[in-house]
Design a protein around this motif. Structure first.
Motif, PDB file in Angstrom:
ATOM      1  N   SER A  91       0.791  -1.320   0.086  1.00  0.00           N
ATOM      2  CA  SER A  91       0.008   0.041   0.131  1.00  0.00           C
ATOM      3  C   SER A  91       0.998   1.365   0.042  1.00  0.00           C
ATOM      4  O   SER A  91       2.130   1.374   0.276  1.00  0.00           O
ATOM      5  CB  SER A  91      -0.675   0.026   1.200  1.00  0.00           C
ATOM      6  OG  SER A  91      -0.055   0.340   2.387  1.00  0.00           O
ATOM      7  N   SER A  92       0.231   2.354  -0.552  1.00  0.00           N
ATOM      8  CA  SER A  92       1.067   3.711  -0.087  1.00  0.00           C
ATOM      9  C   SER A  92       0.869   3.673   1.530  1.00  0.00           C
ATOM     10  O   SER A  92       0.207   3.202   2.183  1.00  0.00           O
ATOM     11  CB  SER A  92       0.091   4.795  -0.654  1.00  0.00           C
ATOM     12  OG  SER A  92      -0.316   4.546  -1.752  1.00  0.00           O
ATOM     13  N   VAL A 232      -6.687   2.540   3.547  1.00  0.00           N
ATOM     14  CA  VAL A 232      -5.677   1.921   2.869  1.00  0.00           C
ATOM     15  C   VAL A 232      -5.514   2.050   1.619  1.00  0.00           C
ATOM     16  O   VAL A 232      -6.609   1.809   0.868  1.00  0.00           O
ATOM     17  CB  VAL A 232      -5.552   0.413   3.282  1.00  0.00           C
ATOM     18  CG1 VAL A 232      -4.246  -0.256   2.478  1.00  0.00           C
ATOM     19  CG2 VAL A 232      -5.610   0.219   4.747  1.00  0.00           C
ATOM     20  N   GLU A 233      -4.602   2.811   0.736  1.00  0.00           N
ATOM     21  CA  GLU A 233      -4.621   3.131  -0.667  1.00  0.00           C
ATOM     22  C   GLU A 233      -3.616   2.283  -1.225  1.00  0.00           C
ATOM     23  O   GLU A 233      -2.341   2.233  -0.988  1.00  0.00           O
ATOM     24  CB  GLU A 233      -4.548   4.603  -0.773  1.00  0.00           C
ATOM     25  CG  GLU A 233      -4.617   5.094  -1.995  1.00  0.00           C
ATOM     26  CD  GLU A 233      -4.306   6.845  -2.171  1.00  0.00           C
ATOM     27  OE1 GLU A 233      -5.183   7.267  -2.615  1.00  0.00           O
ATOM     28  OE2 GLU A 233      -3.316   6.915  -2.201  1.00  0.00           O
ATOM     29  N   VAL A 234      -4.303   1.624  -2.318  1.00  0.00           N
ATOM     30  CA  VAL A 234      -2.995   0.805  -3.311  1.00  0.00           C
ATOM     31  C   VAL A 234      -2.965   1.217  -4.777  1.00  0.00           C
ATOM     32  O   VAL A 234      -4.024   1.543  -5.214  1.00  0.00           O
ATOM     33  CB  VAL A 234      -3.622  -0.547  -3.378  1.00  0.00           C
ATOM     34  CG1 VAL A 234      -2.395  -1.382  -4.051  1.00  0.00           C
ATOM     35  CG2 VAL A 234      -3.427  -1.057  -1.557  1.00  0.00           C
ATOM     36  N   ALA A 242      -4.010   5.190  -7.802  1.00  0.00           N
ATOM     37  CA  ALA A 242      -4.365   4.783  -6.686  1.00  0.00           C
ATOM     38  C   ALA A 242      -5.738   4.552  -5.948  1.00  0.00           C
ATOM     39  O   ALA A 242      -6.579   5.588  -6.390  1.00  0.00           O
ATOM     40  CB  ALA A 242      -3.463   5.229  -5.502  1.00  0.00           C
ATOM     41  N   VAL A 243      -6.499   3.525  -5.587  1.00  0.00           N
ATOM     42  CA  VAL A 243      -7.621   3.677  -5.022  1.00  0.00           C
ATOM     43  C   VAL A 243      -7.684   3.181  -3.538  1.00  0.00           C
ATOM     44  O   VAL A 243      -6.998   2.173  -3.008  1.00  0.00           O
ATOM     45  CB  VAL A 243      -8.585   2.591  -5.767  1.00  0.00           C
ATOM     46  CG1 VAL A 243      -9.873   2.297  -4.939  1.00  0.00           C
ATOM     47  CG2 VAL A 243      -8.708   2.964  -7.147  1.00  0.00           C
ATOM     48  N   GLU A 244      -8.505   3.697  -2.705  1.00  0.00           N
ATOM     49  CA  GLU A 244      -8.749   3.199  -1.385  1.00  0.00           C
ATOM     50  C   GLU A 244      -9.294   1.966  -1.382  1.00  0.00           C
ATOM     51  O   GLU A 244     -10.593   1.875  -1.753  1.00  0.00           O
ATOM     52  CB  GLU A 244      -9.467   4.226  -0.593  1.00  0.00           C
ATOM     53  CG  GLU A 244      -8.380   5.580  -0.150  1.00  0.00           C
ATOM     54  CD  GLU A 244      -9.227   6.694   0.510  1.00  0.00           C
ATOM     55  OE1 GLU A 244     -10.379   6.459   0.983  1.00  0.00           O
ATOM     56  OE2 GLU A 244      -8.533   7.613   0.657  1.00  0.00           O
ATOM     57  N   ILE A 245      -8.820   0.788  -0.851  1.00  0.00           N
ATOM     58  CA  ILE A 245      -9.583  -0.349  -0.880  1.00  0.00           C
ATOM     59  C   ILE A 245     -10.212  -0.879   0.381  1.00  0.00           C
ATOM     60  O   ILE A 245     -10.745  -1.922   0.472  1.00  0.00           O
ATOM     61  CB  ILE A 245      -8.527  -1.452  -1.160  1.00  0.00           C
ATOM     62  CG1 ILE A 245      -7.416  -1.627  -0.576  1.00  0.00           C
ATOM     63  CG2 ILE A 245      -7.948  -1.203  -2.828  1.00  0.00           C
ATOM     64  CD1 ILE A 245      -6.612  -3.070  -0.723  1.00  0.00           C
TER      65      ILE A 245
ATOM     66  N   ALA B  17     -15.566  -0.455  -2.604  1.00  0.00           N
ATOM     67  CA  ALA B  17     -14.506  -1.548  -1.825  1.00  0.00           C
ATOM     68  C   ALA B  17     -15.014  -1.229  -0.521  1.00  0.00           C
ATOM     69  O   ALA B  17     -14.884  -2.493   0.590  1.00  0.00           O
ATOM     70  CB  ALA B  17     -12.991  -1.159  -1.934  1.00  0.00           C
ATOM     71  N   VAL B  45      -2.226  -7.546   0.651  1.00  0.00           N
ATOM     72  CA  VAL B  45      -1.629  -6.341   0.447  1.00  0.00           C
ATOM     73  C   VAL B  45      -0.844  -6.095   1.612  1.00  0.00           C
ATOM     74  O   VAL B  45      -1.282  -6.122   2.771  1.00  0.00           O
ATOM     75  CB  VAL B  45      -2.274  -5.214   0.157  1.00  0.00           C
ATOM     76  CG1 VAL B  45      -1.819  -3.641   0.173  1.00  0.00           C
ATOM     77  CG2 VAL B  45      -2.905  -5.322  -1.403  1.00  0.00           C
ATOM     78  N   MET B  46       0.595  -5.546   1.517  1.00  0.00           N
ATOM     79  CA  MET B  46       1.528  -5.228   2.566  1.00  0.00           C
ATOM     80  C   MET B  46       1.024  -3.944   3.038  1.00  0.00           C
ATOM     81  O   MET B  46       0.982  -3.009   2.034  1.00  0.00           O
ATOM     82  CB  MET B  46       2.911  -5.203   2.433  1.00  0.00           C
ATOM     83  CG  MET B  46       3.743  -4.643   3.350  1.00  0.00           C
ATOM     84  SD  MET B  46       3.567  -5.571   5.071  1.00  0.00           S
ATOM     85  CE  MET B  46       4.652  -7.137   5.002  1.00  0.00           C
ATOM     86  N   TRP B  81     -10.509  -4.102  -6.346  1.00  0.00           N
ATOM     87  CA  TRP B  81      -9.834  -4.721  -5.208  1.00  0.00           C
ATOM     88  C   TRP B  81     -10.442  -4.158  -3.849  1.00  0.00           C
ATOM     89  O   TRP B  81     -10.633  -2.986  -3.536  1.00  0.00           O
ATOM     90  CB  TRP B  81      -8.232  -3.806  -5.431  1.00  0.00           C
ATOM     91  CG  TRP B  81      -7.435  -4.113  -6.456  1.00  0.00           C
ATOM     92  CD1 TRP B  81      -7.623  -4.223  -7.754  1.00  0.00           C
ATOM     93  CD2 TRP B  81      -6.113  -4.410  -6.245  1.00  0.00           C
ATOM     94  NE1 TRP B  81      -6.733  -4.769  -8.527  1.00  0.00           N
ATOM     95  CE2 TRP B  81      -5.685  -4.706  -7.533  1.00  0.00           C
ATOM     96  CE3 TRP B  81      -5.127  -4.719  -5.298  1.00  0.00           C
ATOM     97  CZ2 TRP B  81      -4.263  -5.118  -7.608  1.00  0.00           C
ATOM     98  CZ3 TRP B  81      -3.753  -4.826  -5.378  1.00  0.00           C
ATOM     99  CH2 TRP B  81      -3.558  -5.175  -6.584  1.00  0.00           C
TER     100      TRP B  81
END
Lengths: 360, 147
Positions: A91-92, A232-234, A242-245, B17, B45-46, B81
């Protein structure tokens, strides 16, 4: 010498069947559901997620049920499960400044922007057993006041403006990952923080306590402690943005430590940092104390021989799965090793007795 | 795609999500025909933090994530995701993401996204309100120099 033996299969099967029965307990008592554990044993679930190093409240609750409430066994189950998951991404870095805080307190400033928010805390309870909980029932709803969710600034930010506290300069360096490469010493701070946040709460607590009692004293104040939800953004590779998942609950502790200055640093406050999955206040405070104690070298302080300053001692013993694995393996069959020991002691005894007789 | 469109898409993908899977399923019970480009897949995801909240990144621990990609009959491709291990949630989110790129987007926005956003906002406000009720109001009783 290696001797292969077989046997015990029936005994093992029966032991596991009995384990399942004991896990269930008295069948006249209703069975616990995983959802009940997740909702009503939330702090145990949080601890299993933090030390299992996998944020998934349902799985942590399942692990607690399967482990009959043995939290280290539950952590073991989670660690084993996480090795089966493909790693999609990292993640970011989470923005704890944007946390939706349930709790936010400072021991260093009484009046601060955002205020002292106690949240659902055990503090100020009298630690008297509440026999009302023996009866089932819903508690009265907690009072609320109309409030606009807004970001709460970090306390260290105010101190930083005056240059009174050391800076934590922004960086995008890719951190080392001890789940991917074996931990190597000396470890940088990022690797130490990863090891401590997943380390055993009891071990980290005791080390932190030892610094308070004088073994590597760091004169820590809790500058700020906050608990709440963080997005949590990936980066999604197929989209290029990037999207907040999802959201995770985190506990963050920043200590402000007295510092007289050293050969390399001017007098200013220094910092210790703790960040832990879930509502894990004791662990986050302990983590920030141990983090600060381990920073003696970069701050030009003396090594006093205290355990909490000793990186090898802290990092190599913090993991309760490694520790319990090595500790408990000695209960497993060591028949051949022991046979060799037995032979040796018999021989030494015979020699010693023969010498004694000769002397007489 | 322009940045504004990307921002819109980021917004709805994030909303989908974070939505409670059961609520999304209730709002969107039937899915149109679609082909699976990537069947729902569970992984990790880390999650990273920053030293001192603003400094260098470090690895905090992993979280479970499910991802999925679909293509609708008319060609729109949707991705999802989502946190957790709910494959139906990921599939539904991917289909909605695809539909949002078709002329059905306005209707979907009104029937699915707007209610989800309103409910998320309300839940957040209720929690913030409970936190606000535990905010300490200090008052000085006696000052030392007055005594």
């Amino acid at each position: 010498m290696y001797v292969a033996v077989k046997g015990g299969e029936r005994a093992i099967d029966n032991a596991h069947a009995w384990l399942a029965e004991e896990r269930r307990g008295d069948p006249s008592v209703p069975e616990l559901s995983v959802a009940q554990i997740r909702e009503q044993m939330a702090l145990a679930v949080n601890r299993v997620m933090a030390e299992g190093s996998l944020y998934d409240p349902d799985l942590a609750a399942l692990a607690i049920k399967q482990a009959r409430g043995d939290l280290i066994e539950a952590v073991f189950l989670i660690r084993a499960y996480r090795t089966t998951l493909p790693r999609f991404a990292a993640s970011s870095a989470v923005e704890t400044a944007a946390m939706a805080v349930d709790r936010r307190i400072s021991a260093t400033f009484k009046d601060l922007p955002g205020g002292q928010v106690l949240g659902p805390t055990f503090d100020y309870t009298h630690r008297l057993l509440d026999f009302a909980l023996l009866a089932e029932g819903l508690p009265a709803p907690a009072p609320g006041t109309p409030a606009k969710p807004q970001p709460v600034p970090h306390v260290t930010g105010f101190l930083n403006r005056d240059g009174l506290i050391e800076d934590a300069p922004h960086s995008e360096a890719v951190p080392p990952d001890l789940t991917r490469e074996p931990m190597e010493l000396p470890a940088d701070r990022a690797l130490r923080l990863q090891a401590i946040t997943r380390g055993d709460e009891g071990f980290i607590l005791s080390l932190a306590y030892s610094t308070q009692r004088g073994y590597g004293r760091t004169h820590a104040f809790v500058g700020e402690l906050r608990i709440g939800q963080v997005a949590v953004e990936v980066d999604i590779p197929e989209l290029g943005f990037a999207v907040e998942i999802g959201e995770v609950e985190l506990t963050e502790c920043e200590t402000v430590n007295q510092f007289k200055g050293s050969r390399t640093e001017p007098p200013q406050f220094t910092r210790g940092y703790g960040l832990v999955f879930g509502q894990s206040e004791r662990k986050a405070i302990a983590m920030s104390l141990v983090d600060r104690a381990l920073r003696w070298k970069e701050l030009g302080e003396d090594f006093t021989g205290a355990p909490a300053q000793d990186e090898e001692f802290v990092l190599m013993h913090a993991d309760n799965i490694q520790a319990t694995g090595f500790l408990e393996h000695i209960k497993l069959p060591h028949y051949v090793d022991f046979q060799a020991e037995l032979e040796l002691v018999r021989k030494l005894r015979a020699e010693a007795l023969a010498l004694q007789e000769a002397a007489e | 795609m322009t940045d504004a469109l990307n921002d819109d898409r980021k917004g709805w993908m994030s909303l989908l999500a974070k939505a409670p899977p059961a609520r999304l399923a209730a709002l969107m019970p039937d899915l149109p025909d679609h082909a699976l480009l990537r069947a729902p897949e569970v992984g990790a995801v880390m999650v990273r933090g920053r030293t001192g909240a603003t400094g260098a990144p470090f690895n905090l621990g992993e979280m479970t994530v499910t991802r999925c990609s679909v293509r609708l009959a008319e060609g729109a491709v949707g991705h999802a995701w989502v946190q957790g291990r709910d494959k139906a949630h990921a599939l539904r989110a991917a289909v909605v993401d695809a539909l949002m790129q078709t002329p059905e987007s306005a209707g979907l926005h009104a029937c699915v996204l707007a209610p989800l956003a309103a409910e998320a906002e309300l839940a957040r406000a209720v929690r913030a309100g409970k936190a606000a009720a535990t905010k300490v109001d200090f008052f000085t009783m006696v000052r030392g120099e007055d005594a």
